[in-house]
Design a protein around this motif. Structure first.
Motif, PDB file in Angstrom:
ATOM      1  N   HIS A 223       0.829  -1.203   0.000  1.00 20.43           N
ATOM      2  CA  HIS A 223       0.000   0.000   0.000  1.00 20.43           C
ATOM      3  C   HIS A 223       0.864   1.254   0.000  1.00 20.43           C
ATOM      4  O   HIS A 223       0.555   2.229  -0.700  1.00 20.43           O
ATOM      5  N   PRO A 227       1.401   0.717  -4.513  1.00 18.92           N
ATOM      6  CA  PRO A 227      -0.058   0.567  -4.485  1.00 18.92           C
ATOM      7  C   PRO A 227      -0.656   0.167  -5.828  1.00 18.92           C
ATOM      8  O   PRO A 227      -1.692  -0.511  -5.857  1.00 18.92           O
ATOM      9  N   SER A 248      -2.146   6.467  -0.358  1.00 20.31           N
ATOM     10  CA  SER A 248      -0.745   6.063  -0.356  1.00 20.31           C
ATOM     11  C   SER A 248       0.142   7.228  -0.793  1.00 20.31           C
ATOM     12  O   SER A 248      -0.154   7.897  -1.788  1.00 20.31           O
TER      13      SER A 248
END
Length: 261
Positions: A223, A227, A248
């Motif tokens: 993440h 991401p 993110s």
């Protein structure tokens, strides 16, 4: 004595602000923090100051720590706590820093034979329930130098810390405004897909198949550092982590001006 006690309590709940030169220097070295929008950077600065006031750092086996490195560790540790707030840092106090990989003695009990075996395991990070956060300084430095490679040991271990806020690690941290049933269902489906795929057949590190808790920690790293890979591989998990952690920093833009390397 009462005066000292008051000063100690005040420092705990109202930590001194991080000095501007130190903050700017650390921000240059931490791309994950540098790409946050100004509001979240300010929130991170306050949370990192609280982390430094409440946690005790211990340099072990010859590791060398100064205010700069303590701040860099605190910044990354607080990133997963931004959305959850300072209460998510509760329940533990110590941060143990080794210069590099460290050994941990493990005992394994075979349920079928009853035999207990012991052996050393080489780690770069570890998080104990109600116990310390343990990190390899060399790997912290590597993650700062290679922020978008899919790995971040501090984020990984902090995900475990969040997971353990409500008991032993199970891959389900305390949730607010996220349906628990949906979280469990989507993470279980994704975890099962990774296990079925086998090593080398998914962009998600197969180490995540060790347990539901490790899966949560590994995808938390994605993440923050990759991401787009997570969205492509497991979009439902990516959506849940976006709701849990917030946007993110990898999706943000480099700031202009003095924060560039």
């Amino acid at each position: 004595m009462p005066g000292r006690l008051w000063q100690s309590l005040r420092a705990r709940f109202e930590p001194a602000p991080i000095a501007d030169p130190l903050w700017r220097r650390a921000l240059v070295a931490c791309p994950l923090a540098r790409r946050l929008d100004p509001e979240r950077q300010l929130q991170l600065r306050r949370l990192a100051g609280m982390f430094l006031a409440r946690k005790q750092f211990h340099a072990l086996a010859g590791a060398v720590l100064d205010d700069y490195w303590r701040l860099l560790i605190a910044m990354q540790a607080c990133l997963p706590a931004l959305q959850q707030g300072s209460a998510s840092l509760r329940g533990w106090r110590d941060v143990l820093i080794y210069p590099g990989e460290f050994k941990v003695r493990r005992s394994h009990h075979d349920d079928h034979t009853g035999v207990v075996t012991e052996g050393d395991e080489i780690l770069i990070g570890e998080a104990w329930e109600h116990g310390p956060l343990v990190l390899s300084l060399a790997d912290v430095q590597l993650d700062l130098e290679q922020p978008w490679d899919g790995y971040n040991v501090v984020v990984h271990e902090m995900a475990h810390k969040l997971d353990m806020l409500d008991g032993p690690p199970d891959g389900v941290p305390p949730l607010v405004d996220i349906p628990r049933r949906r979280w469990i269902q989507q993470f279980q489906l994704a975890y099962d897909r990774l296990v079925a795929a086998g090593p080398g057949h998914s962009p998600i590190d197969h180490y995540a198949s060790e347990s539901a808790s490790e899966y949560f920690a590994v995808v938390s790293e994605l993440h923050y550092s990759q991401p787009a890979v997570l969205r492509e591989t497991e979009p439902a998990v990516a959506e849940l982590l976006h709701a849990f952690y917030g946007p993110s920093p990898a999706d943000g833009e480099e700031p202009c001006g003095g924060c560039r390397r």
